[in-house]
Design a protein around this motif. Structure first.
Motif, short mmCIF file in Angstrom:
data_model
loop_
_atom_site.label_atom_id
_atom_site.label_comp_id
_atom_site.label_asym_id
_atom_site.label_seq_id
_atom_site.Cartn_x
_atom_site.Cartn_y
_atom_site.Cartn_z
N GLY A 11 -10.47 14.60 -23.05
CA GLY A 11 -10.17 14.66 -21.62
C GLY A 11 -8.91 15.45 -21.33
O GLY A 11 -8.87 16.25 -20.38
N TRP A 12 -7.88 15.24 -22.14
CA TRP A 12 -6.64 16.00 -21.96
C TRP A 12 -6.89 17.49 -22.16
O TRP A 12 -6.37 18.33 -21.42
N MET A 13 -7.68 17.85 -23.17
CA MET A 13 -7.97 19.25 -23.44
C MET A 13 -8.74 19.89 -22.29
O MET A 13 -8.46 21.03 -21.91
N ALA A 14 -9.71 19.15 -21.74
CA ALA A 14 -10.49 19.69 -20.62
C ALA A 14 -9.59 19.92 -19.41
O ALA A 14 -9.72 20.93 -18.71
N ASP A 15 -8.68 18.99 -19.13
CA ASP A 15 -7.77 19.14 -18.01
C ASP A 15 -6.83 20.32 -18.21
O ASP A 15 -6.49 21.03 -17.27
N ARG A 16 -6.39 20.53 -19.43
CA ARG A 16 -5.42 21.57 -19.71
C ARG A 16 -6.06 22.96 -19.81
O ARG A 16 -5.54 23.94 -19.25
N PHE A 17 -7.18 23.06 -20.52
CA PHE A 17 -7.76 24.38 -20.81
C PHE A 17 -9.04 24.68 -20.04
O PHE A 17 -9.53 25.81 -20.09
N GLY A 18 -9.61 23.73 -19.34
CA GLY A 18 -10.80 23.96 -18.55
C GLY A 18 -12.07 23.53 -19.26
O GLY A 18 -12.20 23.65 -20.49
N ARG B 276 -15.15 24.77 -19.17
CA ARG B 276 -15.99 25.81 -19.75
C ARG B 276 -15.49 26.22 -21.13
O ARG B 276 -16.25 26.30 -22.09
N ARG B 277 -14.19 26.46 -21.23
CA ARG B 277 -13.63 26.90 -22.50
C ARG B 277 -13.77 25.81 -23.57
O ARG B 277 -14.21 26.07 -24.69
N VAL B 278 -13.42 24.58 -23.23
CA VAL B 278 -13.45 23.49 -24.21
C VAL B 278 -14.89 23.18 -24.64
O VAL B 278 -15.17 23.01 -25.83
N PHE B 279 -15.80 23.14 -23.67
CA PHE B 279 -17.20 22.84 -23.99
C PHE B 279 -17.81 23.95 -24.84
O PHE B 279 -18.54 23.69 -25.80
#
Length: 478
Positions: free
Chosen positions: A66-73, A75-78
């Protein structure tokens, strides 16, 4: 078709494709362990790390997703998650020894850990609550049928081709998923830039990883009782320490104050208890079919197929049921129905018509699918948009733990009733497993009490098409 309409049309397919690949892979490998061991010239027991390494990666990776999705977006994380998973699948298929296989599975688990919570987050932020039930219904199907198809498909691939093909089939699926992510995955980021809670990550990840590993090896008697007890105390202490740590900082890894929201608390914790009974079925049913009834593996696998078909058919009915009766009534009654269905499997014995087993499998698939669809959507009924990534991460973490707890519960109950029963005596094995089904049935029925805490109108922001204003969520600062 507008950009928004295209995203709403294809995003569920993107998430469902990735989730199916992950869920199928998580279960398909178990079937191939004997073949992998023979090919790599080791004992099957020495490859236990191939299974546990994946579980440990999930336990460590999900909390930070969740932290990664909030920080990097999103689309990029998925997209990176799918790329890692696909690349690691190739490494698994090319593995020359157990060490290389274990390392590849660890990497694969890291990719899988980011898929589920980030994909679910994209769904939650794309669809308004009035449309969330339909979208989540679509996405939940792979999570239900993947574990059911895994053992059967794995057995067929190993028998007719090679165990390496099990991992290579992920490559075309992964490439298709990457293309869909590039075209249709929206890029959501957090509204505030919160720092990473490193201490919390260490405490929670180590605690859940150790607990997941203990549950995974549970029942194999590979640990001394005192050693297992000591490790259990350490894992629980780490999790308690995280709870104390999280209550004293502004930006914890997982904000436990979300559990103050009644619908979220009931869906996550109530669902955790319900899965204790349901989670044992993938372990008990194949054992009863193959050891108790003496059916070949392929026929045992086919008997699991009606469950998948019923799960897919459920998505057409669940919105109407929830709109008519509400989450409280549906979850209470449906949990009892699941328990009764589990208990009815205790009537299956040699000579039982296959048609009756098929009917029970259909009932199991329908009730389980309705249950998980209801719990997964109720969790977000009163969650503010800004808290959606946190809620998705917490929910995913508890679901991952519940899978381990469910399998451990099934192993414990089976071991208790089987005792010294000789595996060659089909009648005695079947009778012992009947007692295990009854025990899990009682546990599941009792778990329905967790949903009595709901109010009649809870979840109407989802079940009634967003016509009702949801309860006031807990502010992010609390």
């Amino acid at each position: 078709m507008t950009r928004t309409a295209s995203i709403k049309t294809y995003l569920p397919w993107v998430v469902a494709t990735a989730l199916f690949m992950e869920q199928l892979d998580a279960t398909i490998v178990n079937t191939a362990i004997p073949s992998i061991a023979a090919d790599l010239h080791v004992t099957p027991l020495s490859l236990k790390s191939v299974v546990t390494s994946y579980i440990l990666s999930l336990a460590v990776g999900i909390p930070i997703s969740g932290w990664m999705a909030d920080r990097f977006g999103t689309r990029r994380v998925f997209g990176i998650a799918i790329a890692i998973f696909t690349f690691a699948s190739v490494l698994c298929g090319l593995a020359l020894n157990p060490t290389m296989m274990t390392g590849a599975r660890l990497l694969q688990g890291i990719g899988g850990a980011m898929m589920m919570p980030v994909g679910r987050l994209a769904i939650i932020r794309t669809f308004p609550k009035s449309e969330l039930l339909g979208a989540m219904n679509f996405v939940i199907i792979p999570a239900l049928i993947g574990p059911l198809l895994g053992p059967t498909l794995g057995g067929l691939i190993v028998h007719w081709i090679s165990w390496r093909a099990i991992f290579f089939v992920n490559v075309p699926v992964g490439l298709i998923a990457l293309y869909l992510v590039w075209r249709y995955m929206p890029d959501y980021k957090g509204t505030e830039r919160r720092p990473l809670d490193v201490v919390g990550m260490i405490l929670f990840s180590c605690g859940t990883a150790l607990l997941s590993w203990l549950l995974e090896v549970f029942g194999e008697h590979t640990l001394e009782p005192m050693t297992a007890l000591l490790m259990l105390v350490v894992s629980i202490s780490l999790l308690v320490a995280y709870g104390w740590h999280a209550s004293g900082i502004e930006f914890p890894l997982l904000r436990l104050t979300l559990f103050k929201i009644r619908t979220f608390r009931t869906a996550v914790l109530g669902g955790f208890v319900t899965r204790l009974g349901v989670g044992g079925l993938p372990f008990l049913l194949p054992m009863m079919y193959q050891v108790g009834l003496g059916l070949p593996a392929w026929k045992s696998g086919l008997l699991m197929m009606p469950t998948a078909l019923a799960a897919m058919g459920m998505k057409l009915i669940s919105p109407r049921l929830l709109a008519r009766f509400g989450y409280r009534q549906v979850l209470i009654v449906n949990t009892v129905c699941i328990g009764i269905t589990i208990g009815l499997f205790s009537t299956v014995k040699a000579g039982t018509p296959l048609s009756m087993i098929v009917v029970l499998s259909l009932m199991q698939g329908f009730f389980n699918s309705l249950q998980f669809s209801s719990m997964n959507t109720l969790a977000y009924a009163d969650i503010a948009q800004a808290d959606s990534s946190m809620a998705s991460t917490i929910s995913s973490s508890f679901q991952q733990l519940s899978m381990s707890f469910g399998l451990a519960a099934g192993s414990l109950v089976a071991a208790y009733y089987l005792g010294e029963v000789p595996q060659t005596n089909q009648g005695m094995v079947t009778s012992a497993l009947h007692s295990a089904f009854v025990a899990l049935s009682v546990v599941t029925i009792l778990s329905s009490l967790a949903f009595w805490t709901l109010k009649r109108n809870d979840g109407e922001s989802i079940s009634q098409g967003g016509k009702v204003v949801p309860a006031e969520p807990v502010p992010a600062s609390t």
